[in-house]
Scaffold this motif. Sequence first.
Motif, PDB file in Angstrom:
ATOM      1  N   GLY A  73      49.925  46.067  41.880  1.00 31.14           N
ATOM      2  CA  GLY A  73      49.627  47.453  41.559  1.00 31.14           C
ATOM      3  C   GLY A  73      48.174  47.636  41.158  1.00 31.14           C
ATOM      4  O   GLY A  73      47.536  48.631  41.536  1.00 31.14           O
ATOM      5  N   ILE A 130      46.010  47.716  44.252  1.00 35.81           N
ATOM      6  CA  ILE A 130      46.048  49.015  44.936  1.00 35.81           C
ATOM      7  C   ILE A 130      45.224  50.050  44.182  1.00 35.81           C
ATOM      8  O   ILE A 130      44.456  50.820  44.776  1.00 35.81           O
ATOM      9  CB  ILE A 130      47.508  49.488  45.090  1.00 35.81           C
ATOM     10  CG1 ILE A 130      48.302  48.485  45.943  1.00 35.81           C
ATOM     11  CG2 ILE A 130      47.559  50.868  45.722  1.00 35.81           C
ATOM     12  CD1 ILE A 130      49.773  48.813  46.041  1.00 35.81           C
ATOM     13  N   GLN A 132      41.456  50.139  44.606  1.00 35.04           N
ATOM     14  CA  GLN A 132      40.943  50.715  45.840  1.00 35.04           C
ATOM     15  C   GLN A 132      40.633  52.205  45.696  1.00 35.04           C
ATOM     16  O   GLN A 132      39.969  52.788  46.544  1.00 35.04           O
ATOM     17  CB  GLN A 132      41.955  50.521  46.976  1.00 35.04           C
ATOM     18  CG  GLN A 132      42.023  49.118  47.518  1.00 35.04           C
ATOM     19  CD  GLN A 132      40.773  48.745  48.300  1.00 35.04           C
ATOM     20  OE1 GLN A 132      39.834  48.182  47.763  1.00 35.04           O
ATOM     21  NE2 GLN A 132      40.759  49.076  49.566  1.00 35.04           N
ATOM     22  N   TRP A 134      44.905  42.585  49.981  1.00 36.10           N
ATOM     23  CA  TRP A 134      46.075  43.381  50.372  1.00 36.10           C
ATOM     24  C   TRP A 134      46.398  43.211  51.856  1.00 36.10           C
ATOM     25  O   TRP A 134      47.563  43.033  52.238  1.00 36.10           O
ATOM     26  CB  TRP A 134      45.814  44.854  50.056  1.00 36.10           C
ATOM     27  CG  TRP A 134      47.012  45.727  50.304  1.00 36.10           C
ATOM     28  CD1 TRP A 134      47.221  46.556  51.347  1.00 36.10           C
ATOM     29  CD2 TRP A 134      48.179  45.819  49.483  1.00 36.10           C
ATOM     30  NE1 TRP A 134      48.432  47.162  51.241  1.00 36.10           N
ATOM     31  CE2 TRP A 134      49.045  46.738  50.102  1.00 36.10           C
ATOM     32  CE3 TRP A 134      48.554  45.223  48.285  1.00 36.10           C
ATOM     33  CZ2 TRP A 134      50.279  47.070  49.557  1.00 36.10           C
ATOM     34  CZ3 TRP A 134      49.786  45.559  47.742  1.00 36.10           C
ATOM     35  CH2 TRP A 134      50.628  46.471  48.379  1.00 36.10           C
TER      36      TRP A 134
END
Length: 286
Positions: A118, A121, A124, A165
Motif C-alpha cells: 500500500g 502505491i 506513486q 510494482w
Amino acid sequence: MNESAVKKPVSVKKAILRVLLYFVVLDVCVITLYPYFAMLCTALKSRAEIFAVEATVLPVHALWSNFIDIWSRAPMGRYFLNSVLIAGGSTLIAMLCGIPAAYALARMKFKGQTAFLGFVIVSQMFAPVVLLIGIYKVMMTMGLTDSIWGLIFINAAFNQAFTVWLLRGTFMGISAEMEQAATIDGCNRVQAMLRVLLPVAAPGIVTTLIFIFINAWNEYTVALCLISTDTYKPLTVGINVFNGYNIIEWQYLFAASIFAIIPVVILFMMIEKNLVSGLASGGVKG
C-alpha cells in the motif's frame, strides 16, 4: 426472406460503427500528432517568417540549417551526454534495487507485506513538484545540488515504486515450480532467480527498463531547480538557452526540442513489440 432482412440491418449497423470508429481514431491521431507537426514546421522557418504578420503553418522556405545551427549556438552535445548519464544511471540503480524487492514481494511472505505494498502505491501519487522544497534541502545537505549524481539518485528514487510494482506482477505471473525445479538441481534462491526467473521475465524487465529511462529522460522540474551550472544541465533544461529574456528563438527552440524527443520515439518503437508481452509475461506450469 426474414433471415436476409435481419442480417442486412445488422451488417449495415456494423459498417456504420466501423466508419465512426475510423473517424474517431483519425481525430485522435490528428489531435495527438498536430503539435509535433507544428513544431517541425516552426523549426524549419526563419525568424522573420515566424514573426510575419501573415503567418502560415507550412514554411515558405524550409531552413534545414536550423538543425545544424543549434549545435554551434549551444553545447547540445554536452546536454545530450548529461541526459544519457542521468537517465542511464537512474535506470540502472532503479533496476538493481527494484528487481530484488519485487522478487521478495512476489515470492516471500512476511509481516506487514500488505501495508508495504500500500505504501508503494501511495508513493506513486506524489509528484516531484510537491516534494520539491524537501528534495532541495536534502540534496543541499548531502552536497548534491548542481550535480549529475543528485539527479540520478532522485530519478531512481521516484521510479523505484513503479519498478517494484510492475516487476512484482511480472514475477507473480511466472510459475514458482520453475524455481523449485532449479532448487532441486542444486541452485540456491539467488541462483534460481538469476538463472531461471530473470530470463523468463526478460520481456517485463525490458519494458520496465525502457519506461524508467523515458521518465528520467523527460524529467524537467527537479533538474531546473537543482542545476544552475550550464555544464551539468540535461537536454530538457539546456534547450532553455534559446529562451532568452528579450527574445525567444522559436526556430532553434523547436529544432532542439525535436532533437530531444528522438530518443524517446525510438524507445517507444522498441517497446511497442514487447509492451503487451512485458506487462502480461509469465511462465507455464508443468
